[in-house]
Write an enzyme that holds these catalytic residues in place. Sequence first.
Site, PDB file in Angstrom:
ATOM      1  CG  HIS A 147      -5.229  -2.681   4.006  1.00 37.47           C
ATOM      2  ND1 HIS A 147      -6.074  -3.238   3.260  1.00 37.47           N
ATOM      3  CD2 HIS A 147      -5.455  -1.020   3.533  1.00 37.47           C
ATOM      4  CE1 HIS A 147      -6.610  -2.218   2.542  1.00 37.47           C
ATOM      5  NE2 HIS A 147      -6.473  -1.189   2.697  1.00 37.47           N
ATOM      6  CE1 TYR A 206      -4.275  -0.851  -0.377  1.00 38.54           C
ATOM      7  CE2 TYR A 206      -3.517  -2.912   0.800  1.00 38.54           C
ATOM      8  CZ  TYR A 206      -4.392  -2.237   0.125  1.00 38.54           C
ATOM      9  OH  TYR A 206      -5.528  -3.285  -0.524  1.00 38.54           O
TER      10      TYR A 206
END
Length: 743
Positions: A424, A268
């Site tokens: 996440h 990410y």
Amino acid sequence: MLLKRIVFICCVLIAQNGLAQEHPNLILTKQGVNDIKAQLGNVPLFDATLAQVKEKVDAQILKGIDVPVPKDMAGGYTHEQHKLNYLTMQEAGVLYQILGDEKYAIYVRDMLMEYAKMFPGLPRHPQERSYARGKLFWQCLNDSVWLVYTSQAYDCVYNFLSKKEVKYIEKNLFKPMADFLSVDTPQFFNRIHNHSTWGNVAVGMIALVMDDDALVDRALYGIKDLKLDAGKDNDGGDIFVEGQKAGFLANLEEPFSPDGYYTEGAYYQRYAMYPFMIFGEALQNVKPEVKPFEHKNGVLLKGVDALMNLTDKDGEFFALNDSQKGMSYYTASLVSALDIAYYYGDRDPSLLSIAQEQGRVQLDQTGLAVAMDIRDGKAKPFDKKSLLLTDGADGDQGAISILRSTKNDDLTLVGKNAAQGLSHGHYDKLSISLFHEGNEVLQDYGLARFVNIEQKNGGGYLKENKTWAKQTIAHNTIVQDETSHFGGKYDVGSLHHSDMYVFDVENPDVQISSAKEVNAYPGTVMQRTTVMLNNESFEQPVLLDLMQVNSDKKHQFDLPFYYLGQVISTSFDYEKYQTLSTLGKDHGYQHLWKEGSGRSTTGDAALTWRSHDTFFTLTTTADAEDDLIFGRIGANDPEYNLRPDPVLIVRKNTDSALFASVLETHGSYNSVSEFSENAFSSISKLSVLKSGVDYSAIQITMMNGDEFVFIMSNSEASKTQKHELKLNAKVYTWTGVSYFKKQ
């Protein structure tokens, strides 16, 4: 006096008519365009990139404009068409500026007019899966990406458009869209998350083109005085936190550590790096007073360097937290990020070698500078070394440790000793993964998702991401009583982080990383020490892995090793079951088949497997009552969403234990000659000499009779501390945190 009034009125009129700034000025600038035109035909990498982009855009122009009514999830027709549209518009705008051919400006103009006609009547997307539904896409995140790219196209064709067209497009498309992404969807815009970064940058980019200072302020600092109850996104992460800052600058400050590590992980960080860097470049061009590349001691530039180091030999990112395997620095977002970092940084020549590997550049002044310096022979190799990247805004929430062999660059160990990683994040404190020649030896599973494959849940996260991929048993780390760290609860995990105990790579032949975790299980302290060891007794560098657990009462402890390859042999007897059952009912155990089990009668157990024509042997200590379990991923997976990868689990029932292991890389197999070389382990015995809060000690006995002892001081990390320890009637003395010697 009259002259001054006339000048003042003229300035006001100019500003009101949008002529207060020149275009392009966002990413491309007038000077940048002139510099590019002056070099066309003389910079091979830039020229090749330009030709590739021109061929692609020309093909799309021939197909005509298609702006469908949104209806699909990721991977579906309308989703992919709108994605293709913004990518093509951005590139067409660049081609118009560099080549001067009006067909590109006409294409962008006509596309924008179609969107401007459609947008005012669009409801939120019909797919109701997202906590923040978009209009063009199923989630505001994708709408934001659309606007980040389209704002660049708009800037490039701005002067081509008539005043009437500018007014129409901004009134019906860009201003409403900026409001939609921000004030109409605050749960998306006003938070610390990669989603919000894209939203902030989208609003900021179009604000810079429209010269709207109020929108720029909203992008930089968030929606002010917003009071809403805490909510959850689709991944269970907090959306609102009382008193939390918001906006681009807050997203730059909070998730990044001082070392440039982004707390959600490399996958990410790679995704967020494009909006971070592209908006940084836009601000540098339009509002240099913001000083984006100096903010937080230059953390954006450090972030690019960190990302380059968070890769294996092939440039693929380590699978920390939610991560799709195979993502690498060859992705387009990292092409842009690298070029921008090179241009606005200290022109590090090692970045040029990666740009050469990427094989393309960003079509602006930053890409031109990179391509020119490559042409002029300034590139130097990017040397990936052992490295510690701290986590947390202040660098005090643990770290990611990377140990790389100095004998050669074939072996790389990654240790996750960090914070939760926002929504996440995974519950995998002190987990490790190991790579050899760019191939996984001990794998981190990554995420459970098929990105942009419509048949698999519309390309979104699968339910198995929560029930399997995030759970502790899916990783190479300790699980207590078949329950994930922090009970698998995000709110609890987010309060804690692991702590680095020592990271010492001064001796290239004995590199040590050690970290502690005291909160994953109340009453239990875990300390993992890993050593990258080079020694002439071993064919290649080896990994020592010491996982010390100490608890206030007896528990079942499982330590899985997710080896990748074909089993060759074991040193212990086992039974392979004819009928399969699952290892448990929850916390990921329900997704593991129990394929077999055995026990060791020698105090240790060895498993040898082959992968990519190389042999690997894991030798681990195991008492007679310890279980050695062969498992395989895939139980309770009716739609085949999970990979059927194998695992060996060492299970102990105790209150205190040292899980000691040595992993060797050895030999080779030639499939053409069918010749096997050095397929056997060089270790004959692995023994635990000491297990406890203060010290962990092991002895390695080689097949040739050589013996090595490694001792770790678990409670005193000082380099100057003197130690004396009696083991098996022998006294060991040393100074510093560890002892390693051939006996």
